[in-house]
Design an enzyme around this catalytic site. Sequence first.
Site, PDB file in Angstrom:
ATOM      1  N   PRO A   1      29.193   1.145  -6.390  1.00 43.51           N
ATOM      2  CG  PRO A   1      30.084  -0.279  -4.779  1.00 43.51           C
ATOM      3  CD  PRO A   1      30.356   0.997  -5.503  1.00 43.51           C
TER       4      PRO A   1
ATOM      5  CD  GLN B   1      31.215  -2.489  -1.963  1.00 38.87           C
ATOM      6  OE1 GLN B   1      30.010  -2.670  -1.909  1.00 38.87           O
ATOM      7  NE2 GLN B   1      31.763  -1.278  -1.971  1.00 38.87           N
TER       8      GLN B   1
ATOM      9  CB  CYS C   1      26.629  -1.486   3.376  1.00 37.95           C
ATOM     10  SG  CYS C   1      24.898  -1.802   2.916  1.00 37.95           S
TER      11      CYS C   1
ATOM     12  CG  ASP D   1      25.432  15.217  -1.250  1.00 37.05           C
ATOM     13  OD1 ASP D   1      24.600  14.289  -1.344  1.00 37.05           O
ATOM     14  OD2 ASP D   1      25.573  15.899  -0.221  1.00 37.05           O
TER      15      ASP D   1
ATOM     16  N   GLY E   1      27.463   7.721  -7.276  1.00 32.61           N
ATOM     17  CA  GLY E   1      26.380   6.747  -7.203  1.00 32.61           C
ATOM     18  C   GLY E   1      25.146   7.185  -7.950  1.00 32.61           C
ATOM     19  NE  ARG E   2      21.964   9.569  -3.809  1.00 33.57           N
ATOM     20  CZ  ARG E   2      21.666  10.486  -2.905  1.00 33.57           C
ATOM     21  NH1 ARG E   2      20.399  10.724  -2.604  1.00 33.57           N
ATOM     22  NH2 ARG E   2      22.615  11.179  -2.298  1.00 33.57           N
TER      23      ARG E   2
END
Length: 300
Positions: free
Chosen positions: A24, A79, A110, A210, A230-231
């Site tokens: 998320p 979430q 977070c 990563d 994620g990214r």
Amino acid sequence: MKNSSSIPLKIGSLELKFNTVPAPMAGLTDVSFRKLLDEIGSIGYMVPEMISADGLIWRNRRTFDMMEMGQFSTPQFIQLFGEKVDSLVEAVKIVENETKFDGIDLNMGCPASKVVKKGAGSALLPHADRIRTIVSEIRATTSMPLTVKIRLGFDRINVEETVKTIENAGADAVCIHFRLRSTPYSTPAKWEYAERIRKMTNMVLIGNGDITDYRTAQKRMTQADAVMIGRGAISNPLIFSEIESGISTERSKKAVFLRLIELIDHFYVDELKMSKLKPFIRYMISERPDSKALRLKLYN
């Protein structure tokens, strides 16, 4: 029994077809992007943008907009973040009674300053008693699959203690971003902790950090039960199908991007469309040699 990357992932009572999860991300894992990923497939479950427990119980309109369900074939977890036990418990009741989400994910990782200042997110990591209370109270409230997202620690590594606390409080799975809250993204994630933690817990272990291509994902799936991306998923939404097939896809990124534009056009009013699209463009052009010039042109 613990899962391996070669068999379906089971979290609580929910058996999933794939051991991959998009992370998320605020402003990015909205209904349009999740619908795009749903169409691509090869994903175990998805998680929308992080939702404030207080915003949910206050019936904040923007909060409910962020929870837009849409029509998905992939299971959807919500979430939640917050620092107050009562608010989180009440929010979980709303989710269970008034929505169609398939599971609950508690955010205790977070790093954003505005979240940490409230005592939520990764600010909880130094406080085992608070973590225990939150997870156990929510476990007593719902039978829905329950996962917890954490980091290695806040400003020191205490992940093993945190994992044991979460497990003893009744969570079904833990997702670990293998960095401290204080660690910059330029510093490699410490995946060496994955196998140690996997041996000490009976919870499903989902690893994060990563993972930018399918080969890295497949390697990390030998260290953890599943991976959260994620990214790498924003830059290449096809990464999940590549993980499943084991080959770099021949499908065009351009076609995927054009489909995302169509979905944004479908879900948002005209005045919001460009603001929704810009963050995706920044990620999706990141590998181009002229990406900096393109970003300047876009944002000016």
